[in-house]
Design a protein around this motif. Structure first.
Motif, PDB file in Angstrom:
ATOM      1  N   GLU A 289       0.818  -1.184   0.071  1.00 37.48           N
ATOM      2  CA  GLU A 289       0.034  -0.160  -0.067  1.00 37.48           C
ATOM      3  C   GLU A 289       0.841   1.385  -0.092  1.00 37.48           C
ATOM      4  O   GLU A 289       0.594   2.242  -0.671  1.00 37.48           O
ATOM      5  CB  GLU A 289      -1.115  -0.049   1.225  1.00 37.48           C
ATOM      6  CG  GLU A 289      -2.081  -0.802   1.110  1.00 37.48           C
ATOM      7  CD  GLU A 289      -1.554  -2.424   1.494  1.00 37.48           C
ATOM      8  OE1 GLU A 289      -0.718  -2.721   2.107  1.00 37.48           O
ATOM      9  OE2 GLU A 289      -2.375  -3.436   0.896  1.00 37.48           O
ATOM     10  N   GLU A 290       1.834   1.111   0.723  1.00 39.09           N
ATOM     11  CA  GLU A 290       2.889   2.427   0.594  1.00 39.09           C
ATOM     12  C   GLU A 290       3.659   2.562  -0.679  1.00 39.09           C
ATOM     13  O   GLU A 290       3.795   3.634  -1.175  1.00 39.09           O
ATOM     14  CB  GLU A 290       3.901   1.918   1.694  1.00 39.09           C
ATOM     15  CG  GLU A 290       4.937   3.260   2.031  1.00 39.09           C
ATOM     16  CD  GLU A 290       5.840   3.137   3.121  1.00 39.09           C
ATOM     17  OE1 GLU A 290       5.817   4.111   3.953  1.00 39.09           O
ATOM     18  OE2 GLU A 290       6.501   1.986   3.130  1.00 39.09           O
ATOM     19  N   PHE A 291       3.950   1.397  -1.390  1.00 42.58           N
ATOM     20  CA  PHE A 291       4.461   1.512  -2.808  1.00 42.58           C
ATOM     21  C   PHE A 291       3.471   2.029  -3.509  1.00 42.58           C
ATOM     22  O   PHE A 291       3.805   2.940  -4.601  1.00 42.58           O
ATOM     23  CB  PHE A 291       4.893   0.050  -2.995  1.00 42.58           C
ATOM     24  CG  PHE A 291       5.479   0.020  -4.708  1.00 42.58           C
ATOM     25  CD1 PHE A 291       6.632   0.565  -4.763  1.00 42.58           C
ATOM     26  CD2 PHE A 291       4.632  -0.551  -5.521  1.00 42.58           C
ATOM     27  CE1 PHE A 291       6.824   0.548  -6.121  1.00 42.58           C
ATOM     28  CE2 PHE A 291       5.184  -0.880  -6.768  1.00 42.58           C
ATOM     29  CZ  PHE A 291       6.171   0.079  -7.111  1.00 42.58           C
ATOM     30  N   ASP A 292       1.990   1.469  -3.572  1.00 42.62           N
ATOM     31  CA  ASP A 292       1.118   2.203  -4.362  1.00 42.62           C
ATOM     32  C   ASP A 292       0.879   3.785  -4.332  1.00 42.62           C
ATOM     33  O   ASP A 292       0.853   4.422  -5.025  1.00 42.62           O
ATOM     34  CB  ASP A 292      -0.105   1.274  -4.143  1.00 42.62           C
ATOM     35  CG  ASP A 292      -1.248   1.829  -5.034  1.00 42.62           C
ATOM     36  OD1 ASP A 292      -1.136   1.996  -6.410  1.00 42.62           O
ATOM     37  OD2 ASP A 292      -2.341   2.105  -4.333  1.00 42.62           O
ATOM     38  N   ALA A 293       0.899   4.177  -2.892  1.00 46.18           N
ATOM     39  CA  ALA A 293       0.959   5.454  -2.534  1.00 46.18           C
ATOM     40  C   ALA A 293       1.957   6.316  -3.179  1.00 46.18           C
ATOM     41  O   ALA A 293       1.842   7.427  -3.837  1.00 46.18           O
ATOM     42  CB  ALA A 293       0.595   5.621  -1.136  1.00 46.18           C
ATOM     43  N   LEU A 294       3.214   5.791  -3.064  1.00 47.40           N
ATOM     44  CA  LEU A 294       4.489   6.397  -3.576  1.00 47.40           C
ATOM     45  C   LEU A 294       4.252   6.393  -5.324  1.00 47.40           C
ATOM     46  O   LEU A 294       4.584   7.521  -5.924  1.00 47.40           O
ATOM     47  CB  LEU A 294       5.578   5.546  -3.370  1.00 47.40           C
ATOM     48  CG  LEU A 294       6.988   6.312  -4.040  1.00 47.40           C
ATOM     49  CD1 LEU A 294       7.462   7.415  -3.235  1.00 47.40           C
ATOM     50  CD2 LEU A 294       7.933   5.115  -4.060  1.00 47.40           C
ATOM     51  N   CYS A 295       3.962   5.393  -5.757  1.00 53.09           N
ATOM     52  CA  CYS A 295       3.740   5.547  -7.243  1.00 53.09           C
ATOM     53  C   CYS A 295       2.693   6.537  -7.832  1.00 53.09           C
ATOM     54  O   CYS A 295       3.053   7.404  -8.663  1.00 53.09           O
ATOM     55  CB  CYS A 295       3.072   4.044  -7.657  1.00 53.09           C
ATOM     56  SG  CYS A 295       4.177   2.864  -7.616  1.00 53.09           S
ATOM     57  N   LYS A 296       1.530   6.723  -6.912  1.00 57.50           N
ATOM     58  CA  LYS A 296       0.592   7.751  -7.534  1.00 57.50           C
ATOM     59  C   LYS A 296       1.241   9.104  -7.026  1.00 57.50           C
ATOM     60  O   LYS A 296       0.948  10.077  -7.957  1.00 57.50           O
ATOM     61  CB  LYS A 296      -0.705   7.551  -6.343  1.00 57.50           C
ATOM     62  CG  LYS A 296      -1.518   6.507  -7.065  1.00 57.50           C
ATOM     63  CD  LYS A 296      -2.609   6.201  -5.919  1.00 57.50           C
ATOM     64  CE  LYS A 296      -3.342   4.867  -6.455  1.00 57.50           C
ATOM     65  NZ  LYS A 296      -4.334   4.706  -5.308  1.00 57.50           N
TER      66      LYS A 296
END
Length: 150
Positions: free
Chosen positions: A114-121
């Motif tokens: 989830e942290e990775f997904d937020a960083l991608c966004k």
């Protein structure tokens, strides 16, 4: 740098928490001479900083990812802008401008996907000049060395 400086630096890279007396004994100097050498190495910038190296999993950052980033434009201003954005991100532990087919390589330390997904966004979206990115999740680390051979 002489042989004693290199030995001191090698010892400190293995364990910087060793006392000055212990280091002095190991390299065959008096404690005061040893301390002066370490202070000189710090002033000259050979010793950049002294830090604690944490166990990532025990510190809550068990996922390591490498991300290669290709930017839409390759000018210095665009590269600098992206590197500044990436460097400001807490999860980015290393950010490199590189040669070759990609422009930037990032190393991430993540709590979860989830942290990775937020960083991608936030970081890897089109509005930040990113043409494409590729992510590699590290399955197993074969070597993770901080020491520089002297």
């Amino acid at each position: 740098m002489d042989r004693i400086d290199r030995k001191l630096l090698t010892l400190m890279q293995r364990d910087a928490s060793r006392t000055n007396v212990d280091l002095a004994d190991e390299v065959g100097l008096s404690p005061s001479s040893c301390l002066r050498r370490v202070q000189r190495l710090r002033r000259s910038g050979v010793i950049d900083r002294i830090v604690a190296i944490l166990n990532p999993a025990r510190a809550g950052r068990a996922i390591k990812a490498l991300v290669t980033v290709e930017l839409k434009q390759h000018g210095e201003q665009q590269m600098r802008r992206f590197i500044d954005l990436a460097s400001a991100e807490e999860t980015v532990s290393h950010a490199y401008m590189v040669t070759g087919e990609t422009d930037v390589v990032l190393m991430l330390r993540l709590r979860d996907m989830e942290e990775f997904d937020a960083l991608c966004k936030r970081l890897l979206r089109d509005s930040n000049g990113v043409a494409r990115f590729f992510t590699m999740i590290v399955i197993r680390t074969a070597k993770d060395e901080t020491a520089i051979p002297l």
